[in-house]
Design a protein around this motif. Structure first.
Motif, mmCIF file in Angstrom:
data_model
loop_
_atom_site.group_PDB
_atom_site.id
_atom_site.type_symbol
_atom_site.label_atom_id
_atom_site.label_comp_id
_atom_site.label_asym_id
_atom_site.label_seq_id
_atom_site.Cartn_x
_atom_site.Cartn_y
_atom_site.Cartn_z
ATOM 1 N N ILE A 102 -6.032 -5.957 -0.787
ATOM 2 C CA ILE A 102 -4.920 -5.004 -1.008
ATOM 3 C C ILE A 102 -5.676 -3.541 -1.226
ATOM 4 O O ILE A 102 -5.271 -2.387 -0.748
ATOM 5 C CB ILE A 102 -3.816 -5.102 -1.634
ATOM 6 N N TYR A 106 -5.421 -0.143 1.017
ATOM 7 C CA TYR A 106 -4.782 1.372 0.762
ATOM 8 C C TYR A 106 -6.090 2.210 0.668
ATOM 9 O O TYR A 106 -5.932 3.607 0.708
ATOM 10 C CB TYR A 106 -4.070 1.198 -0.337
ATOM 11 N N ARG A 109 -6.422 3.779 4.198
ATOM 12 C CA ARG A 109 -5.195 4.535 4.214
ATOM 13 C C ARG A 109 -5.721 6.059 3.846
ATOM 14 O O ARG A 109 -5.217 7.078 4.326
ATOM 15 C CB ARG A 109 -4.223 4.074 3.614
ATOM 16 N N TYR A 315 2.411 0.197 -5.951
ATOM 17 C CA TYR A 315 2.356 -0.245 -4.807
ATOM 18 C C TYR A 315 3.830 0.051 -4.119
ATOM 19 O O TYR A 315 3.738 0.278 -2.869
ATOM 20 C CB TYR A 315 2.383 -1.724 -5.060
ATOM 21 N N TYR A 318 3.466 3.271 -2.369
ATOM 22 C CA TYR A 318 2.528 3.433 -1.461
ATOM 23 C C TYR A 318 3.016 2.774 -0.158
ATOM 24 O O TYR A 318 3.001 3.099 1.126
ATOM 25 C CB TYR A 318 1.221 2.629 -1.409
ATOM 26 N N LYS A 319 3.653 1.610 -0.214
ATOM 27 C CA LYS A 319 3.973 0.469 0.842
ATOM 28 C C LYS A 319 4.696 1.092 1.945
ATOM 29 O O LYS A 319 5.867 1.896 1.909
ATOM 30 C CB LYS A 319 4.457 -0.716 0.309
ATOM 31 N N ARG A 320 4.441 0.427 3.265
ATOM 32 C CA ARG A 320 5.149 0.579 4.269
ATOM 33 C C ARG A 320 5.734 -0.954 4.709
ATOM 34 O O ARG A 320 5.068 -1.904 4.256
ATOM 35 C CB ARG A 320 4.343 1.268 5.464
ATOM 36 N N LYS A 322 5.036 -2.990 7.268
ATOM 37 C CA LYS A 322 3.885 -4.004 7.905
ATOM 38 C C LYS A 322 2.720 -3.712 7.008
ATOM 39 O O LYS A 322 1.528 -4.198 7.599
ATOM 40 C CB LYS A 322 3.670 -3.372 9.334
ATOM 41 N N ASP A 323 2.807 -3.254 5.869
ATOM 42 C CA ASP A 323 1.290 -3.096 5.070
ATOM 43 C C ASP A 323 0.675 -4.711 4.810
ATOM 44 O O ASP A 323 -0.654 -4.537 5.138
ATOM 45 C CB ASP A 323 1.430 -2.485 3.791
ATOM 46 N N GLU A 326 -0.989 -5.758 8.132
ATOM 47 C CA GLU A 326 -1.814 -5.113 8.469
ATOM 48 C C GLU A 326 -3.285 -5.271 7.448
ATOM 49 O O GLU A 326 -4.148 -5.495 8.051
ATOM 50 C CB GLU A 326 -1.690 -3.633 8.394
ATOM 51 N N ALA A 327 -3.085 -5.569 6.087
ATOM 52 C CA ALA A 327 -3.981 -6.062 5.477
ATOM 53 C C ALA A 327 -4.498 -7.374 5.535
ATOM 54 O O ALA A 327 -5.781 -7.646 5.553
ATOM 55 C CB ALA A 327 -3.344 -5.945 3.713
#
Length: 331
Positions: A102, A106, A109, A315, A318-320, A322-323, A326-327
């Protein structure tokens, strides 16, 4: 669907494994929660949180030194937030994704196009952190060799630590060596392995860190300082919980070995494994049955979890949606 089910099942097994060890320790009287009640003091709780925050910050700076060595201008506060998120996921680990993944996700990102650096930086950070644990354990065992040499179990541990230190030193020297790289000695071996292309990318990425030996030394020093803060936390808990007869040097020997055990990913954040390892190591070193080990590591894990909740806050910002998916793909 099958892959996701397997990951959930693996995570449940880890949780049940940790819970089983904790249950056994409590039922057998080896984990004394009443001793932890002495820590429920505002001053002690604030000091505990401060030490854990310092420990996390040093770990963050250690990682940032590695990232900066690859020419990426990572900032201290940004790296610290990502480290807190990683620490939170070391406990939470939804879908089997660990904190390092994780954190690396990020990071990419924030700095697009740095996937390889993100992956290799967390890998070499873990490796050098473990190397520092081995080094500290070896130094303390040599310092207290008069005692170690009189206990057969400790002598076996000493031989094991020496072997680990030599093996890690040789492996790191080979990976970082320019001569080995130019002569393609390791490359010839890697080409014969399964998944050789992936291993080759990892080797070439890790080798780049060898061009910055002063930074590697800085990382090891930061690791030793971070470990010292964790050991001081354990010592403080031991004193407050009524284990004042245990000298500080015992903590300095036991803690690196115990933390090495918690680094094995067979339970969330080493919960359960740490209690068993610290119980065994303290008993071997002191030569008597004591619950100081499970008590101190439990306090450290609880404090780490509470502080890591700051990571949950960051978190959520930050998060979306689908995070996590994707991770997992990046992992």
């Amino acid at each position: 669907m099958i892959k996701k089910t397997k990951k959930i099942a693996a995570q449940l097994i880890k949780i049940l494994f940790a819970a089983g060890i904790i249950y056994w320790l409590v039922q057998s009287g080896k984990l004394n929660f009443s001793a932890l009640s002495n820590l429920l003091n505002p001053g002690i709780m604030a000091l505990s949180a401060g030490i854990v925050l310092l420990n996390f910050f040093l770990a963050s700076e250690r990682w940032r030194v590695l990232v900066k060595s690859q020419g990426i201008p990572a900032k201290a506060w940004s790296s610290f937030k990502l480290t807190l998120i990683g620490q939170f996921f070391n406990f939470a680990m939804p879908g089997g994704v660990g904190g390092d993944v994780i954190k690396a996700f990020y990071f990419t990102r924030e700095f697009p196009g740095t996937k390889v650096v993100a992956a290799t930086s967390v890998l070499i950070d873990r490796v050098l952190g473990l190397y520092a644990m081995i080094l500290l354990a070896l130094i303390v065992m040599i310092y207290d060799f008069a005692h170690v040499s009189h206990v057969s179990t400790l002598m076996n541990l000493f031989y094991f630590i020496v072997a680990l230190f030599v093996a890690f030193s040789i492996a790191l020297s080979l990976v970082f060596s320019t001569k080995v790289y130019d002569r393609q000695i390791l490359k010839k071996i890697i080409r014969k392995l399964p998944l050789s292309e992936k291993f080759m990318k990892i080797y070439e990425s890790l080798h780049l860190y060898g061009n910055h030996i002063p930074r590697i030394i800085q990382v090891i020093v930061l690791s030793l300082v971070a470990q010292t803060t964790a050991i001081l936390f354990l010592y403080m808990v031991g004193m407050v919980s009524g284990f004042s007869e245990i000298p500080a040097k015992t903590y300095f020997l036991v803690a690196p070995l115990g933390f090495m055990a918690t680094a094995i990913p067979i339970s969330p954040a080493g919960v359960g494994v740490g209690q068993a390892a610290f119980y065994f190591l303290f008993n071997v070193y002191t030569g008597k049955s004591t619950d100081v080990g499970p008590t101190t590591i439990t306090a450290f894990q609880v404090s780490s979890f509470v502080v890591s909740l700051l990571g949950a806050f960051f978190y959520m910002r930050y998060k979306r949606p689908k995070d996590i998916a994707e991770a997992e793909e990046m992992a």
